[in-house]
Design a protein around this motif. Structure first.
Motif, PDB file in Angstrom:
ATOM      1  N   PHE A 198       0.834  -1.206   0.000  1.00  0.00           N
ATOM      2  CA  PHE A 198       0.000   0.000   0.000  1.00  0.00           C
ATOM      3  C   PHE A 198       0.867   1.255   0.000  1.00  0.00           C
ATOM      4  O   PHE A 198       1.899   1.315   0.691  1.00  0.00           O
ATOM      5  CB  PHE A 198      -0.908   0.014   1.228  1.00  0.00           C
ATOM      6  N   VAL A 199       0.462   2.243  -0.761  1.00  0.00           N
ATOM      7  CA  VAL A 199       1.065   3.576  -0.718  1.00  0.00           C
ATOM      8  C   VAL A 199      -0.046   4.606  -0.802  1.00  0.00           C
ATOM      9  O   VAL A 199      -1.099   4.349  -1.394  1.00  0.00           O
ATOM     10  CB  VAL A 199       2.065   3.818  -1.876  1.00  0.00           C
ATOM     11  N   HIS A 200       0.165   5.763  -0.168  1.00  0.00           N
ATOM     12  CA  HIS A 200      -0.799   6.853  -0.303  1.00  0.00           C
ATOM     13  C   HIS A 200      -0.746   7.407  -1.723  1.00  0.00           C
ATOM     14  O   HIS A 200       0.312   7.413  -2.371  1.00  0.00           O
ATOM     15  CB  HIS A 200      -0.491   7.970   0.699  1.00  0.00           C
ATOM     16  N   ARG A 201      -1.880   7.921  -2.188  1.00  0.00           N
ATOM     17  CA  ARG A 201      -1.975   8.474  -3.535  1.00  0.00           C
ATOM     18  C   ARG A 201      -2.146   9.986  -3.543  1.00  0.00           C
ATOM     19  O   ARG A 201      -2.350  10.573  -4.604  1.00  0.00           O
ATOM     20  CB  ARG A 201      -3.162   7.827  -4.272  1.00  0.00           C
ATOM     21  N   ASP A 202      -2.058  10.606  -2.370  1.00  0.00           N
ATOM     22  CA  ASP A 202      -2.178  12.064  -2.294  1.00  0.00           C
ATOM     23  C   ASP A 202      -1.378  12.558  -1.094  1.00  0.00           C
ATOM     24  O   ASP A 202      -0.778  11.773  -0.363  1.00  0.00           O
ATOM     25  CB  ASP A 202      -3.655  12.472  -2.187  1.00  0.00           C
ATOM     26  N   ALA A 203      -1.372  13.860  -0.894  1.00  0.00           N
ATOM     27  CA  ALA A 203      -0.527  14.505   0.121  1.00  0.00           C
ATOM     28  C   ALA A 203      -0.764  13.934   1.519  1.00  0.00           C
ATOM     29  O   ALA A 203      -1.896  13.572   1.881  1.00  0.00           O
ATOM     30  CB  ALA A 203      -0.786  16.006   0.122  1.00  0.00           C
ATOM     31  N   ILE A 204       0.316  13.880   2.302  1.00  0.00           N
ATOM     32  CA  ILE A 204       0.238  13.477   3.713  1.00  0.00           C
ATOM     33  C   ILE A 204      -0.084  14.717   4.531  1.00  0.00           C
ATOM     34  O   ILE A 204       0.680  15.685   4.534  1.00  0.00           O
ATOM     35  CB  ILE A 204       1.561  12.858   4.194  1.00  0.00           C
ATOM     36  N   LEU A 205      -1.196  14.705   5.250  1.00  0.00           N
ATOM     37  CA  LEU A 205      -1.654  15.890   5.977  1.00  0.00           C
ATOM     38  C   LEU A 205      -1.372  15.831   7.473  1.00  0.00           C
ATOM     39  O   LEU A 205      -1.382  16.866   8.139  1.00  0.00           O
ATOM     40  CB  LEU A 205      -3.153  16.106   5.741  1.00  0.00           C
ATOM     41  N   ASP A 206      -1.131  14.635   8.022  1.00  0.00           N
ATOM     42  CA  ASP A 206      -0.822  14.556   9.451  1.00  0.00           C
ATOM     43  C   ASP A 206      -0.136  13.226   9.755  1.00  0.00           C
ATOM     44  O   ASP A 206      -0.306  12.233   9.038  1.00  0.00           O
ATOM     45  CB  ASP A 206      -2.101  14.687  10.300  1.00  0.00           C
ATOM     46  N   LEU A 207       0.660  13.234  10.838  1.00  0.00           N
ATOM     47  CA  LEU A 207       1.379  12.058  11.305  1.00  0.00           C
ATOM     48  C   LEU A 207       1.265  11.959  12.814  1.00  0.00           C
ATOM     49  O   LEU A 207       1.149  12.980  13.505  1.00  0.00           O
ATOM     50  CB  LEU A 207       2.860  12.136  10.918  1.00  0.00           C
ATOM     51  N   SER A 208       1.318  10.756  13.335  1.00  0.00           N
ATOM     52  CA  SER A 208       1.273  10.580  14.789  1.00  0.00           C
ATOM     53  C   SER A 208       2.075   9.351  15.189  1.00  0.00           C
ATOM     54  O   SER A 208       2.021   8.311  14.515  1.00  0.00           O
ATOM     55  CB  SER A 208      -0.175  10.434  15.268  1.00  0.00           C
ATOM     56  N   TRP A 209       2.854   9.499  16.270  1.00  0.00           N
ATOM     57  CA  TRP A 209       3.656   8.409  16.830  1.00  0.00           C
ATOM     58  C   TRP A 209       3.427   8.360  18.323  1.00  0.00           C
ATOM     59  O   TRP A 209       3.212   9.385  18.970  1.00  0.00           O
ATOM     60  CB  TRP A 209       5.135   8.639  16.525  1.00  0.00           C
ATOM     61  N   SER A 210       3.474   7.171  18.897  1.00  0.00           N
ATOM     62  CA  SER A 210       3.242   7.003  20.330  1.00  0.00           C
ATOM     63  C   SER A 210       4.315   6.114  20.927  1.00  0.00           C
ATOM     64  O   SER A 210       4.735   5.130  20.309  1.00  0.00           O
ATOM     65  CB  SER A 210       1.861   6.382  20.579  1.00  0.00           C
ATOM     66  N   SER A 222      -0.497   7.748   9.662  1.00  0.00           N
ATOM     67  CA  SER A 222      -0.533   8.851   8.695  1.00  0.00           C
ATOM     68  C   SER A 222      -1.965   9.110   8.244  1.00  0.00           C
ATOM     69  O   SER A 222      -2.768   8.181   8.107  1.00  0.00           O
ATOM     70  CB  SER A 222       0.343   8.526   7.476  1.00  0.00           C
ATOM     71  N   ALA A 223      -2.258  10.385   8.017  1.00  0.00           N
ATOM     72  CA  ALA A 223      -3.555  10.805   7.486  1.00  0.00           C
ATOM     73  C   ALA A 223      -3.302  11.501   6.160  1.00  0.00           C
ATOM     74  O   ALA A 223      -2.402  12.331   6.051  1.00  0.00           O
ATOM     75  CB  ALA A 223      -4.260  11.746   8.451  1.00  0.00           C
ATOM     76  N   SER A 224      -4.101  11.175   5.157  1.00  0.00           N
ATOM     77  CA  SER A 224      -3.797  11.649   3.811  1.00  0.00           C
ATOM     78  C   SER A 224      -5.008  12.278   3.127  1.00  0.00           C
ATOM     79  O   SER A 224      -6.162  12.009   3.478  1.00  0.00           O
ATOM     80  CB  SER A 224      -3.272  10.492   2.957  1.00  0.00           C
ATOM     81  N   ALA A 225      -4.710  13.080   2.114  1.00  0.00           N
ATOM     82  CA  ALA A 225      -5.751  13.673   1.277  1.00  0.00           C
ATOM     83  C   ALA A 225      -6.416  12.635   0.390  1.00  0.00           C
ATOM     84  O   ALA A 225      -7.412  12.934  -0.271  1.00  0.00           O
ATOM     85  CB  ALA A 225      -5.154  14.791   0.423  1.00  0.00           C
ATOM     86  N   ASP A 226      -5.897  11.394   0.371  1.00  0.00           N
ATOM     87  CA  ASP A 226      -6.549  10.329  -0.398  1.00  0.00           C
ATOM     88  C   ASP A 226      -7.664   9.654   0.395  1.00  0.00           C
ATOM     89  O   ASP A 226      -8.170   8.601  -0.007  1.00  0.00           O
ATOM     90  CB  ASP A 226      -5.528   9.295  -0.877  1.00  0.00           C
TER      91      ASP A 226
END
Length: 518
Positions: free
Chosen positions: A230-242, A251-255
């Protein structure tokens, strides 16, 4: 360009907790072969440039000759001086007459400057790092600041030129390639081109990330593999690590997709497709091994379960979700903001309902953070209207939270806000006018009174790193009693004791909203 707006903007920033960075960062040194390749490329570019310049100069020679007459360049070689010439090199007969040769005290001064330069790169145990992504229309750079709360030092430690445009970032305290993987000091950058670059903050002079997540390695293959990663197909808008799920990055994406990435393998291990529009925010629940929360342009908020790859709770808000943040003091609660200036405070155990909903700002609220300090619970919100506000969340029986204090941070639209992990009342803000600010909430009378703490007589309200001036210190913060804003700028190396920095270049403005909506 709009008048009064900075040439570049701070779209995202992140703190690094004390003790995470190496005291003496590693330095990348180019090999002889690499230097040779760079020289060859430079020579090729120079030759190409000369060819172009010859064409241009032939058209301009007629006008240029008149302008150069006053310099008498035709007789330049006949000029006499107190030096002897050998081709293009000039040698003074006596070293004492050569102003470019260091003598006595000057050599000692140079050694002192070199020691100062070395000490300025040392990260002390009581230092925090602050990472900022500064973006313009043509260039992007990652700036790494050092902040020391005790002596109020705040300066640029080093910077990293970027080839991609980062829209979000997340510090990662995990290094899959190290012997002790719990001692990482990495930062993940979510890019406009749908990839995630991982940079090592303990390495200076690096020109490329240590690895990149989300590259489509199969797109140029003639024969497609049976199973595609799997790969995102649009811009990455947010990231989170714990820290609780330290080998996993969300990752949260515009896709319209939320993805979970294995940091050791670099592949997606989970994908959530609950949203019907761009996903702008995602964050792991504190002290949880399974739950994370996501918010989208579709106005929906989901709590997602990593163990089942399904959503377990849902809310609908008025407008596009800008940001979600959990209450780290009580992880049953989280806050969400929208593009219409509304803020919601919710209990994730009660899907579909909210504790508070109120109009916090006139414009969008792209960033917010919940604090739990001094037995108080309060929320800070940053808005495109230029203000940062602090709200009291204690009285859950009230119709809306009480506004404790509001402040114009003087950066135009505020794009991002994050509290220091070791000094929670020190908040970093990044914005539109080419600037990052540190706001010490404890030095604000309304807030210190609300928290029940005495405001120290010496400290700072707002720190304002900016370009130097002749009468300031270069990127080294010096406290001036009574000043609201304290400016690091130019400092003479001979008078510095332990810090240093680099002067920043002015760059052109960019618009985050346009980038995210394109």
């Amino acid at each position: 360009m709009e008048k009064g707006i900075g040439s570049s903007q701070i779209f995202c920033l992140s703190w690094v907790k004390r003790g995470a960075a190496k005291s003496d960062p590693d330095m990348v040194m180019l090999s002889a072969e690499e230097l040779k390749e760079l020289r060859e490329v430079k020579q090729e570019l120079k030759e190409e440039t000369n060819d172009v310049n010859e064409e241009v100069s032939s058209e301009e020679d007629g006008n240029a000759d008149d302008d150069l007459d006053e310099y008498d360049l035709g007789n330049y070689d006949e000029d006499e001086g107190d030096y002897e010439g050998i081709d293009n090199m000039y040698v003074y007969p006596n070293n004492e007459d050569d102003p470019y040769i260091l003598k006595g005290d000057e050599e000692e001064s140079l050694d002192s400057d070199e020691e100062l330069e070395k000490s300025s790169m040392t990260v002390k145990p009581e230092d925090n790092l602050l990472i900022c992504a500064r973006c313009s229309q043509n260039t992007s750079v990652l700036e790494v600041f050092v902040y020391n709360h005790e002596n109020k030092d705040f300066f640029v430690h080093h910077d990293i030129p970027l080839l991609e445009t980062p829209l979000c970032m997340q510090w990662i305290g995990f290094d899959p390639g190290a012997d002790d993987r719990e001692t990482g000091n990495l930062v993940a950058l979510g890019n406009f081109n749908s990839t995630i670059d991982i940079w090592d903050l303990n390495v200076l002079n690096t020109l490329e990330p240590v690895f990149t997540i989300g590259k489509d390695c199969n797109k140029n293959l003639k024969k497609k593999p049976r199973r595609r990663n799997f790969v995102h197909r649009d811009a990455i808008l947010d990231l989170s690590w714990s820290e609780n799920v330290n080998d996993c990055l969300a990752s949260a994406s515009a896709d319209e997709i939320v993805a979970l990435w294995d940091l050791e393998m670099g592949v997606a291990t989970g994908v959530f497709k609950d949203h019907s529009s761009k996903v702008q925010s995602v964050e792991w629940q504190p002290r949880s091994n399974a739950n994370l929360c996501s918010g989208s342009f579709d106005g929906k908020i989901y709590v997602l379960d990593k163990t089942t790859n399904t959503s377990t709770a849902q809310w609908k808000v008025d407008g596009e979700v800008e940001r979600i943040t959990w209450n780290r003091g009580n992880n049953h609660y989280f806050a969400a903001s929208t593009d219409k200036g509304f803020v919601y405070y919710m209990d994730w155990r009660k899907p579909g309902s909210n504790i508070f909903k109120w109009k916090a700002h006139k414009e969008a609220v792209p960033s917010l953070s919940v604090f739990a300090s001094f037995s108080k619970c309060f929320l800070s919100t940053a808005s495109s209207d230029g203000f940062v506000k602090v709200w009291d969340l204690e009285d859950t029986d009230a119709k809306m939270p009480k506004l404790v204090h509001e402040k114009d941070i003087k950066v135009g639209m505020v794009h991002c806000l994050q509290p220091n992990p070791d000094e929670e009342l020190v908040v970093a803000c990044g914005g539109q006018k080419d600037a990052v600010r540190l706001w010490n909430l404890a030095q604000t009378r309304n807030i210190s009174s609300y928290l029940g703490i005495s405001s120290p007589s010496e400290g700072f309200d707002t720190l304002k790193p900016e370009g130097g001036g002749d009468d300031h210190d270069d990127n080294v913060l010096k406290y001036v009693a009574g000043d609201d804003y304290i400016k690091p700028s130019k400092i003479e190396m001979s008078s510095a004791k332990s810090n240093g920095g680099k002067k920043r270049k002015k760059k052109k403005k960019s618009a985050l909203k346009d980038i995210k909506s394109s």
